[in-house]
Scaffold this active site. Structure first.
Site, PDB file in Angstrom:
ATOM      1  N   GLY A  10       0.814  -1.208   0.000  1.00  0.00           N
ATOM      2  CA  GLY A  10       0.000   0.000   0.000  1.00  0.00           C
ATOM      3  C   GLY A  10       0.844   1.252   0.000  1.00  0.00           C
ATOM      4  N   LEU A  11       0.659   2.084  -1.016  1.00  0.00           N
ATOM      5  CA  LEU A  11       1.433   3.329  -1.098  1.00  0.00           C
ATOM      6  C   LEU A  11       0.518   4.543  -1.077  1.00  0.00           C
ATOM      7  CD1 LEU A  11       4.317   2.475  -3.605  1.00  0.00           C
ATOM      8  CD2 LEU A  11       4.480   2.896  -1.153  1.00  0.00           C
ATOM      9  N   THR A  13      -1.344   7.478   1.644  1.00  0.00           N
ATOM     10  CA  THR A  13      -0.758   8.543   2.465  1.00  0.00           C
ATOM     11  C   THR A  13       0.325   8.010   3.393  1.00  0.00           C
ATOM     12  OG1 THR A  13      -2.955   9.510   2.462  1.00  0.00           O
ATOM     13  CG2 THR A  13      -1.373  10.448   4.003  1.00  0.00           C
ATOM     14  N   GLY A 187      -9.513  18.166   4.870  1.00  0.00           N
ATOM     15  CA  GLY A 187      -8.876  16.855   4.854  1.00  0.00           C
ATOM     16  C   GLY A 187      -8.765  16.212   6.228  1.00  0.00           C
ATOM     17  N   GLU A 190     -13.024  12.244   6.476  1.00  0.00           N
ATOM     18  CA  GLU A 190     -13.186  11.572   5.185  1.00  0.00           C
ATOM     19  C   GLU A 190     -14.567  11.866   4.604  1.00  0.00           C
ATOM     20  OE1 GLU A 190     -11.354   8.011   4.650  1.00  0.00           O
ATOM     21  OE2 GLU A 190     -10.173   8.082   6.481  1.00  0.00           O
ATOM     22  N   ASP A 201     -13.604   4.175  15.086  1.00  0.00           N
ATOM     23  CA  ASP A 201     -12.135   4.215  15.010  1.00  0.00           C
ATOM     24  C   ASP A 201     -11.536   4.302  16.420  1.00  0.00           C
ATOM     25  OD1 ASP A 201      -9.528   4.916  13.446  1.00  0.00           O
ATOM     26  OD2 ASP A 201      -9.759   6.543  14.891  1.00  0.00           O
ATOM     27  N   LYS A 205      -9.027   1.522  18.548  1.00  0.00           N
ATOM     28  CA  LYS A 205      -7.774   1.843  19.236  1.00  0.00           C
ATOM     29  C   LYS A 205      -7.878   1.520  20.725  1.00  0.00           C
ATOM     30  CE  LYS A 205      -6.933   5.544  15.901  1.00  0.00           C
ATOM     31  NZ  LYS A 205      -7.256   6.966  15.657  1.00  0.00           N
TER      32      LYS A 205
END
Lengths: 440, 440
Positions: A10-11, A13, A187, A190, A201, A205
């Site tokens: 995965g490339l 961010t 930004g 999302e 999210d 965590k």
């Protein structure tokens, strides 16, 4: 020593950030690790895309399975995110005897137990510092830095999007929906913000933090999860006037009845250091029995802060390559056979203080009815604030702060209060925590 | 696996705290470390003293050399403090092939280079998390957690005694001498407070932090060290009115001309998180190029917070026993052959902003003279605040905040200002740092 060859999946961010940091700080990193960390291969969906990171010397492939099957590669860095195919790729990398570094909180929170069992069997490492609180080395701090402690509780601002939105709601007196749009434009949020603003999210965590703090398996599905999308600017402002800030906290705490594992908006006293963590920043308060309260603060997201954690894991893995697997730091801080399956406390059994906002008819006797109901359910009142009625309105907002009470009693009280003829709207309710070291 | 046997040198506050934490959390610790950590022997000056910690199973001896020569003991925990005999004991323990854990900042800051070289040769570990900022795992965070970064600067509140005194001076408007007495009464300051209040203790810790952050040898003797004993409550109050807090900061920063290594009272903007670290607590701000600003907060001293760090080091050492010594975490974060001997910048070459307080005759032209001198030396003024003269006084306090300037220029400016006939007293001068991430 010869370089360690790694492969990146995965490339996006974070992937590109990791490539950049590894290139820019190559010298610093090899001065620390004692050998060069060389990216041999990376996978990306779109091979032709222009990337901001330096790709020299990196073989770019489209199929991530090529990377996890590449016999030259010792460490696979999974930066695809999400459940699948990340899970399958990580499991195959492990099966092929490769160490894994991942920033994927959803994957670890949901499938960590399975992944760690596989890694344990194969004697490989799975490192996931970047999965929680971005660049803050909180996994390392709890797992190793506080290893002498019985961790009693943790409370964290672990979603930067929500903290940015809450900070803006307070500073600008703005509504959630408007700030969300602004955050999307900048930004910070999302296009589909559900995972962030609904607390999912943060719950991912928190699940990971609780496991390494208490030595319990990962129990994401049992975490109580409530987001910030229903918060009004009115409540943020009243909280402020009363000396509190509203933060989305992830809270994990040992109690005699079980482990509390909950994410929800929370009033906290403004004098607490963590109440002053603003914008997209993250912070985690950890209370250990020996060390007392500690706090860890930094950027919780972003390309390079997250890459910082990924590279730290890489350096750790490289340094530990020659250690007897039984003597390495265990994936979940505690030895696999020493995990204890403590029960998670249902939210109805959790005790917190509360902030309540009622809309009551401005006539005698209303407060008496409300306080009677609270008293009947054993709920002590800390303070009551009755606002002046607005011109032309016959109802007034009444703010009540309560002492600690079980959630189920509060649910019952609110149900009864809402049935009163003098109460004109749903009761707004936000949990309140003082965050005293002894949780009193 | 069989227990690891350790020996403790010194059963004072921290020694007893360590014994207590190891006993109380024995289960948690072995669940993490994978084996029991057993105290086989401990040395103490007074064998008959009643101690608050559980001594069952620990052989108590008077001669610390018995411990470092005991063939059963694998890890020696040095908690005597001071330069000698700690240095000699640690070197002998190393010579005997034992790993060392120490809380001794003076020892590491002054003799660390020698000690690490000896340990390197013998292939043993020397761990010193407890030497800096007590229970905060700051050594681990910088050395491992931020290993992917080029560390640009650090600024820390790393002496709890000074922070307690400064907090009280502000909160109560009290003078240094009075608060010091109070701190001594409460046990926050020692009978001879020199090491703390003159900044020496902070400079020890800063020296260690700078070494692991930048990969340089320990250079305690080159650290600039200025304490808080000359601060007046007047300046603390003026600072507050201008929106600043006065903190004793340890600052380490890379510049093109060399590394800044300085401890001194510092005005910092009150909106910074670290400005709100009060009482005896510690906090260290670390700026890495990838991670951005991070902060680590907690108790910097005390029996159990320090023990927390000692035990974390013990768990680390136990976990790493089987690793190839070349693959262990290097003592100073960077591989010994990768240390770079960067020069330390003399304080005269350091650039900071300044807070100045002058006592000037209340007559026309004085400010013109002062600002002329500042301008001649290239010093830009940020703001000037002239107070009303007190009844019966012919001089007024003038507060000047400047922009960044080299210390030597400021020295020259102050010398010239003090020669003016209209200036009635020595100029009070406190450095000021904005602590912006990019240090602008």
């Amino acid at each position: 020593m010869k370089p360690v060859k790694i492969g990146i999946l995965g490339l996006g961010t974070v992937g590109c950030g990791t490539v950049s940091v590894l290139a820019r700080n190559a010298l610093e990193i090899s001065r620390r690790a004692g050998r060069e960390i060389r990216i041999a291969q990376a996978s990306a969906r779109d091979l032709r895309k222009k990337r901001a990171c330096p790709m020299e010397g990196i073989q770019l492939v489209q199929d991530p399975y090529e990377v996890v099957r590449n016999p030259e590669i010792e460490v696979v860095v999974e930066l695809i995110g999400g459940y699948e195919p990340a899970r399958e790729l990580v499991l195959e990398a492990i099966a092929n005897g490769k160490h894994v570094v991942t920033a994927n909180k959803a994957l670890i929170a949901m499938y960590g137990n399975e992944i760690f069992a596989a890694a344990q069997k194969k004697g490989v490492m799975v490192a996931f510092e970047a999965a929680v609180a971005g660049g803050i080395p909180i996994i390392k701090a709890v797992r190793e830095g506080l290893a002498g402690n019985r961790i009693e509780w943790m409370a964290g601002i672990i979603n930067g999007t929500c903290n940015f939105i809450l900070t803006e709601m307070r500073d600008k007196g703005a509504d959630f929906a408007d700030v969300l749009k602004e955050a999307q434009r900048l930004g910070y949020a999302e296009t589909d913000p559900t995972f962030d603003v609904e607390g999912i999210d943060a719950a991912h965590k928190l699940t990971i933090l609780a496991a390494i703090a208490f030595g319990i398996p990962l129990k994401f599905k049992q975490a109580y999860t409530e987001g910030i999308s229903k918060l009004t600017r009115l409540d943020v402002q009243y909280a402020e006037k009363l000396g509190y800030r509203v933060k989305l906290l992830g809270i994990a705490r040992r109690t005699n009845g079980g482990v509390e594992l909950r994410v929800h908006p929370t009033l906290i006293p403004e004098r607490r250091l963590i109440a002053n963590v603003d914008g997209a920043m993250n912070a985690v308060l950890v209370k250990g029995d020996a060390v007392g309260p500690t706090m860890f603060y930094g950027a919780g997201a972003g390309a390079e802060p997250t890459a910082s954690a990924v590279v730290a894991d890489l350096v750790d893995v490289v340094r530990t390559l020659t250690a007897d697997p039984n003597n390495r730091v265990p994936h979940l801080a505690f030895q696999p056979d020493a995990l204890v399956d403590l029960p998670i406390l249902p939210i109805e059994e959790v005790e917190t203080s509360y902030y309540l906002r009622l809309h009551a008819l401005d006539k005698p006797g209303v407060l008496a009815e409300v306080t009677r109901i609270l008293a009947d359910l054993g709920i002590s009142i800390e303070s009551i604030l009755q606002k002046e009625p607005q011109a032309g309105e016959d109802s007034v907002p009444v703010i009540i702060l309560t002492q600690r009470v079980k959630e189920k009693n509060m649910n019952e009280a609110i149900a009864r209060i809402e049935k009163l003829s003098s109460i004109k709207a749903k009761v707004a309710r936000i949990r309140l925590e003082h965050l005293n070291p002894d949780w009193k």
